[in-house]
Scaffold this motif. Structure first.
Motif, PDB file in Angstrom:
ATOM      1  N   ASP A  79      10.905  11.152   5.539  1.00 49.18           N
ATOM      2  CA  ASP A  79      11.479  11.267   6.896  1.00 49.18           C
ATOM      3  C   ASP A  79      12.496  10.162   7.151  1.00 49.18           C
ATOM      4  O   ASP A  79      13.549  10.385   7.773  1.00 49.18           O
ATOM      5  CB  ASP A  79      10.358  11.194   7.940  1.00 49.18           C
ATOM      6  N   ALA A  80      12.181   8.945   6.652  1.00 48.99           N
ATOM      7  CA  ALA A  80      13.135   7.843   6.844  1.00 48.99           C
ATOM      8  C   ALA A  80      14.429   8.114   6.090  1.00 48.99           C
ATOM      9  O   ALA A  80      15.543   7.842   6.594  1.00 48.99           O
ATOM     10  CB  ALA A  80      12.492   6.541   6.363  1.00 48.99           C
ATOM     11  N   ALA A  81      14.325   8.663   4.869  1.00 52.89           N
ATOM     12  CA  ALA A  81      15.537   8.975   4.086  1.00 52.89           C
ATOM     13  C   ALA A  81      16.368  10.056   4.785  1.00 52.89           C
ATOM     14  O   ALA A  81      17.608   9.977   4.857  1.00 52.89           O
ATOM     15  CB  ALA A  81      15.137   9.415   2.667  1.00 52.89           C
ATOM     16  N   VAL A  82      15.713  11.108   5.336  1.00 55.59           N
ATOM     17  CA  VAL A  82      16.427  12.172   6.043  1.00 55.59           C
ATOM     18  C   VAL A  82      17.122  11.629   7.278  1.00 55.59           C
ATOM     19  O   VAL A  82      18.270  11.973   7.601  1.00 55.59           O
ATOM     20  CB  VAL A  82      15.444  13.305   6.404  1.00 55.59           C
ATOM     21  N   LYS A  83      16.446  10.736   8.024  1.00 51.72           N
ATOM     22  CA  LYS A  83      17.054  10.158   9.232  1.00 51.72           C
ATOM     23  C   LYS A  83      18.267   9.314   8.882  1.00 51.72           C
ATOM     24  O   LYS A  83      19.311   9.352   9.552  1.00 51.72           O
ATOM     25  CB  LYS A  83      16.007   9.318   9.970  1.00 51.72           C
ATOM     26  N   ILE A  84      18.171   8.516   7.795  1.00 49.66           N
ATOM     27  CA  ILE A  84      19.314   7.680   7.380  1.00 49.66           C
ATOM     28  C   ILE A  84      20.486   8.571   6.964  1.00 49.66           C
ATOM     29  O   ILE A  84      21.644   8.320   7.315  1.00 49.66           O
ATOM     30  CB  ILE A  84      18.888   6.738   6.237  1.00 49.66           C
ATOM     31  N   GLN A  85      20.194   9.643   6.221  1.00 49.40           N
ATOM     32  CA  GLN A  85      21.270  10.548   5.807  1.00 49.40           C
ATOM     33  C   GLN A  85      21.924  11.236   7.004  1.00 49.40           C
ATOM     34  O   GLN A  85      23.161  11.360   7.072  1.00 49.40           O
ATOM     35  CB  GLN A  85      20.699  11.598   4.843  1.00 49.40           C
ATOM     36  N   SER A  86      21.131  11.694   7.966  1.00 46.51           N
ATOM     37  CA  SER A  86      21.696  12.360   9.152  1.00 46.51           C
ATOM     38  C   SER A  86      22.562  11.393   9.957  1.00 46.51           C
ATOM     39  O   SER A  86      23.639  11.748  10.436  1.00 46.51           O
ATOM     40  CB  SER A  86      20.577  12.923  10.008  1.00 46.51           C
TER      41      SER A  86
ATOM     42  N   PHE B 190      -8.996   9.458  -3.781  1.00 51.81           N
ATOM     43  CA  PHE B 190      -8.750   8.588  -2.622  1.00 51.81           C
ATOM     44  C   PHE B 190      -7.356   7.975  -2.659  1.00 51.81           C
ATOM     45  O   PHE B 190      -6.653   7.904  -1.649  1.00 51.81           O
ATOM     46  CB  PHE B 190      -9.839   7.498  -2.601  1.00 51.81           C
ATOM     47  N   ARG B 191      -6.951   7.498  -3.836  1.00 52.68           N
ATOM     48  CA  ARG B 191      -5.597   6.883  -3.939  1.00 52.68           C
ATOM     49  C   ARG B 191      -4.484   7.912  -3.661  1.00 52.68           C
ATOM     50  O   ARG B 191      -3.477   7.590  -3.032  1.00 52.68           O
ATOM     51  CB  ARG B 191      -5.432   6.274  -5.330  1.00 52.68           C
ATOM     52  N   ASN B 192      -4.651   9.146  -4.164  1.00 52.96           N
ATOM     53  CA  ASN B 192      -3.621  10.178  -3.871  1.00 52.96           C
ATOM     54  C   ASN B 192      -3.565  10.500  -2.384  1.00 52.96           C
ATOM     55  O   ASN B 192      -2.479  10.694  -1.810  1.00 52.96           O
ATOM     56  CB  ASN B 192      -3.924  11.448  -4.654  1.00 52.96           C
ATOM     57  N   SER B 193      -4.701  10.592  -1.737  1.00 49.06           N
ATOM     58  CA  SER B 193      -4.697  10.885  -0.292  1.00 49.06           C
ATOM     59  C   SER B 193      -4.066   9.761   0.520  1.00 49.06           C
ATOM     60  O   SER B 193      -3.480   9.985   1.570  1.00 49.06           O
ATOM     61  CB  SER B 193      -6.136  11.134   0.168  1.00 49.06           C
ATOM     62  N   VAL B 194      -4.197   8.504   0.022  1.00 50.69           N
ATOM     63  CA  VAL B 194      -3.587   7.367   0.726  1.00 50.69           C
ATOM     64  C   VAL B 194      -2.081   7.353   0.490  1.00 50.69           C
ATOM     65  O   VAL B 194      -1.283   6.994   1.362  1.00 50.69           O
ATOM     66  CB  VAL B 194      -4.255   6.049   0.264  1.00 50.69           C
ATOM     67  N   VAL B 195      -1.627   7.769  -0.689  1.00 47.87           N
ATOM     68  CA  VAL B 195      -0.178   7.724  -1.005  1.00 47.87           C
ATOM     69  C   VAL B 195       0.603   8.821  -0.277  1.00 47.87           C
ATOM     70  O   VAL B 195       1.787   8.644   0.051  1.00 47.87           O
ATOM     71  CB  VAL B 195      -0.009   7.809  -2.542  1.00 47.87           C
ATOM     72  N   ASP B 196      -0.025   9.965  -0.011  1.00 48.53           N
ATOM     73  CA  ASP B 196       0.711  11.084   0.615  1.00 48.53           C
ATOM     74  C   ASP B 196       1.333  10.734   1.962  1.00 48.53           C
ATOM     75  O   ASP B 196       2.499  11.055   2.211  1.00 48.53           O
ATOM     76  CB  ASP B 196      -0.252  12.284   0.780  1.00 48.53           C
ATOM     77  N   PRO B 197       0.658  10.081   2.912  1.00 49.16           N
ATOM     78  CA  PRO B 197       1.340   9.729   4.189  1.00 49.16           C
ATOM     79  C   PRO B 197       2.531   8.801   3.982  1.00 49.16           C
ATOM     80  O   PRO B 197       3.570   8.954   4.637  1.00 49.16           O
ATOM     81  CB  PRO B 197       0.235   9.049   4.998  1.00 49.16           C
ATOM     82  N   PHE B 198       2.376   7.842   3.039  1.00 52.12           N
ATOM     83  CA  PHE B 198       3.515   6.949   2.782  1.00 52.12           C
ATOM     84  C   PHE B 198       4.706   7.707   2.192  1.00 52.12           C
ATOM     85  O   PHE B 198       5.867   7.441   2.504  1.00 52.12           O
ATOM     86  CB  PHE B 198       3.089   5.809   1.836  1.00 52.12           C
ATOM     87  N   ARG B 199       4.418   8.703   1.316  1.00 50.21           N
ATOM     88  CA  ARG B 199       5.505   9.497   0.726  1.00 50.21           C
ATOM     89  C   ARG B 199       6.238  10.316   1.811  1.00 50.21           C
ATOM     90  O   ARG B 199       7.464  10.402   1.830  1.00 50.21           O
ATOM     91  CB  ARG B 199       4.918  10.428  -0.334  1.00 50.21           C
TER      92      ARG B 199
ATOM     93  N   GLY C 111       7.070  14.268  -8.496  1.00 48.44           N
ATOM     94  CA  GLY C 111       5.763  14.870  -8.722  1.00 48.44           C
ATOM     95  C   GLY C 111       5.228  14.570 -10.112  1.00 48.44           C
ATOM     96  O   GLY C 111       4.037  14.334 -10.288  1.00 48.44           O
ATOM     97  N   GLN C 112       6.128  14.526 -11.108  1.00 48.54           N
ATOM     98  CA  GLN C 112       5.667  14.198 -12.462  1.00 48.54           C
ATOM     99  C   GLN C 112       5.212  12.770 -12.561  1.00 48.54           C
ATOM    100  O   GLN C 112       4.212  12.434 -13.234  1.00 48.54           O
ATOM    101  CB  GLN C 112       6.789  14.459 -13.469  1.00 48.54           C
ATOM    102  N   ILE C 113       5.952  11.859 -11.878  1.00 50.81           N
ATOM    103  CA  ILE C 113       5.574  10.454 -11.948  1.00 50.81           C
ATOM    104  C   ILE C 113       4.229  10.197 -11.314  1.00 50.81           C
ATOM    105  O   ILE C 113       3.356   9.508 -11.800  1.00 50.81           O
ATOM    106  CB  ILE C 113       6.652   9.566 -11.302  1.00 50.81           C
ATOM    107  N   VAL C 114       4.039  10.850 -10.141  1.00 50.77           N
ATOM    108  CA  VAL C 114       2.771  10.676  -9.444  1.00 50.77           C
ATOM    109  C   VAL C 114       1.634  11.279 -10.253  1.00 50.77           C
ATOM    110  O   VAL C 114       0.584  10.692 -10.426  1.00 50.77           O
ATOM    111  CB  VAL C 114       2.854  11.299  -8.045  1.00 50.77           C
TER     112      VAL C 114
END
Length: 361
Positions: A34-41, A20-29, A358-361
Motif C-alpha cells: 500500500d505504501a508503494a502504491v501511494k508513493i507511485q500515485s 506463525f512467522r508467515n502470518s506475522v509477515v503478511d500484514p507487513f507485506r 512469492g518464491q523468496i518467501v
C-alpha cells in the motif's frame, strides 16, 4: 540417529513456528505494498500536474501571440479606415469649395444679369404670343369641325327619321299629315320625306345545315359534334314515370366537355421549369455571390495576408516537435521524468516481481 530423533521430536514445533512467522509477515507485506502504491500515485500525480502546467504556459504563449496578431491587424484596419475617411472629408471639402466658386460665378454672370434677363423675358413674351395665337387658331378649327360633325350627325338623324316615317308621305288622293290643305306651303318634313328612301327591314338569315368536317369534330367547334348542356327539352314535355333521373342531368352527363389527361395537362417545358426552379433555390442558398475568377484581374487589388506559420521568422512549428520534445531547462526538478509504460508492460513487470517475492518467501 540422535539428531534424527531430535528433529522428529521438534517437527511439530517447527510447523507451528513456520505458520506463525508467515502470518506475522503478511500484514507487513500488505502495508509495504500500500505504501508503494501511494508513493507511485503521488509521484505520477506530480508528474501529470507538472505536464499540465507546462501545457498551460505553452497555450498562454500561443494565445498571446495570436491575440497580438489580431490586435495588429485590427489596428491596421482602423488606421486604414481613418485614412480613407480623412481623404474623403478632404475631397468633399475641396468639391464643396469648387462648387461654391462655380455657382457664385454662374449666378453673377447669368442669373442676376439685367440685360440677359430682359432679353430672355422678351423672347418668352414673343413665344407666348405665338403659342397663344396658334392655340386660338387650333381652337377655332376644332370648333368648326365639331359644329360640322354635329350638323352631319343631325342630318343623318333626320334622314333616318324621314326614312323611318316614309309611310306618312302624301299621295295624290290622300294628303299626309305634313301636307295640310289648309296651309299655303307644305311642311319642311314633307320635302324631307320626298327626298328620303323608305326604310327596308332586313330578312333574318336562315341557318343552313352544314356538314361537320373531321377537324371540326376533333376541335369540338360545332354543336352537331358535341351538343352543349344548355340545350334543354321543351317545357310541355312530361316527366317520365318511374325511377328515372332528370333528363337535364342525363344530357349534362352525356355531353359534358372533354377532360384532358395528365399527360396533356402537363406543360411541355416541365423539365426546363424544374431546372430553373432548382437554380433559383440554389441561388437563394448561396452565401457569397462573388465568383472566383483566377484568370482575370478581379483579385488584383486584394492584398495577400500570409498565415502566422509562414510569416514567422522561426519557421513552421510541427505538432510532434512541440509536444514530444524534451527541454531540461523547463523541468521542475533536476531528475528526468520516467516514461509511462503501457498497461501490458506494467502488468508483466509487476507480475514478475510478485512471483519472485512469492518464491523468496
Amino acid at each position: 540417529m540422535a539428531t534424527l530423533a531430535r528433529l522428529q521430536a521438534r517437527s511439530s514445533t517447527v510447523g507451528n513456528q513456520y505458520y506463525f512467522r508467515n502470518s506475522v509477515v503478511d500484514p507487513f507485506r500488505k502495508k509495504e505494498n500500500d505504501a508503494a502504491v501511494k508513493i507511485q500515485s503521488w509521484f505520477r500525480g506530480c508528474q501529470v500536474r507538472a505536464y499540465i502546467r507546462h501545457l498551460n504556459r505553452i497555450v498562454t504563449i500561443i494565445q498571446k501571440w495570436w491575440r497580438s496578431f489580431l490586435g495588429r491587424k485590427q489596428y491596421q484596419l482602423t488606421v486604414q479606415v481613418a485614412y480613407y475617411t480623412m481623404m474623403m472629408n478632404l475631397y468633399n471639402a475641396m468639391a464643396v469649395r469648387i462648387q461654391r466658386r462655380w455657382r457664385g460665378y454662374r449666378v453673377r454672370k447669368y442669373l442676376f444679369n439685367y440685360y440677359y434677363l430682359k432679353e430672355y423675358l422678351k423672347v418668352v413674351s414673343e413665344t407666348n404670343d405665338a403659342i397663344r395665337k396658334a392655340l386660338e387658331e387650333f381652337a377655332e378649327m376644332k370648333e368648326r369641325e365639331e359644329k360640322k360633325a354635329n350638323l352631319e350627325r343631325e342630318e343623318k338623324k333626320r334622314d333616318y327619321q324621314a326614312r323611318k316615317m316614309h309611310y306618312l308621305l302624301s299621295t295624290k288622293q290622300i294628303p299626309g299629315i305634313y301636307n295640310s290643305p289648309f296651309r299655303k306651303e307644305p311642311d319642311p318634313w314633307e320635302l324631307q320625306l320626298q327626298k328620303a328612301k323608305p326604310l327596308t327591314h332586313r330578312r333574318p338569315k336562315v341557318k343552313q345545315k352544314d356538314s361537320t368536317s373531321l377537324t371540326d369534330w376533333l376541335a369540338c367547334t360545332s354543336t352537331r359534334s358535341f351538343p352543349r348542356s344548355e340545350i334543354l327539352p321543351p317545357i310541355n314535355r312530361k316527366q317520365c314515370q318511374g325511377p328515372f333521373r332528370d333528363i337535364t342531368e342525363v344530357l349534362e352527363q352525356r355531353y359534358r366537355p372533354l377532360e384532358p389527361t395528365l399527360r396533356v395537362a402537363e406543360p411541355i417545358d416541365e423539365l426546363k421549369l424544374a431546372r430553373e426552379e432548382l437554380r433559383r433555390e440554389e441561388w437563394l442558398q448561396n452565401v457569397n455571390d462573388n465568383m472566383f475568377l483566377p484568370f482575370s484581374s478581379y483579385h488584383k487589388n486584394e492584398k495577400y495576408i500570409p498565415s502566422m506559420h509562414l510569416s514567422s521568422k522561426y519557421g513552421p512549428v510541427s505538432y510532434k516537435e512541440q509536444f514530444r520534445s524534451e527541454n531540461p531547462k523547463k523541468w521542475i526538478c533536476n531528475k528526468d521524468f520516467q516514461t509511462v509504460l503501457p498497461s501490458f508492460e506494467l502488468f508483466s513487470k509487476y507480475g514478475k516481481l510478485y512471483s519472485k517475492a512469492g518464491q523468496i518467501v
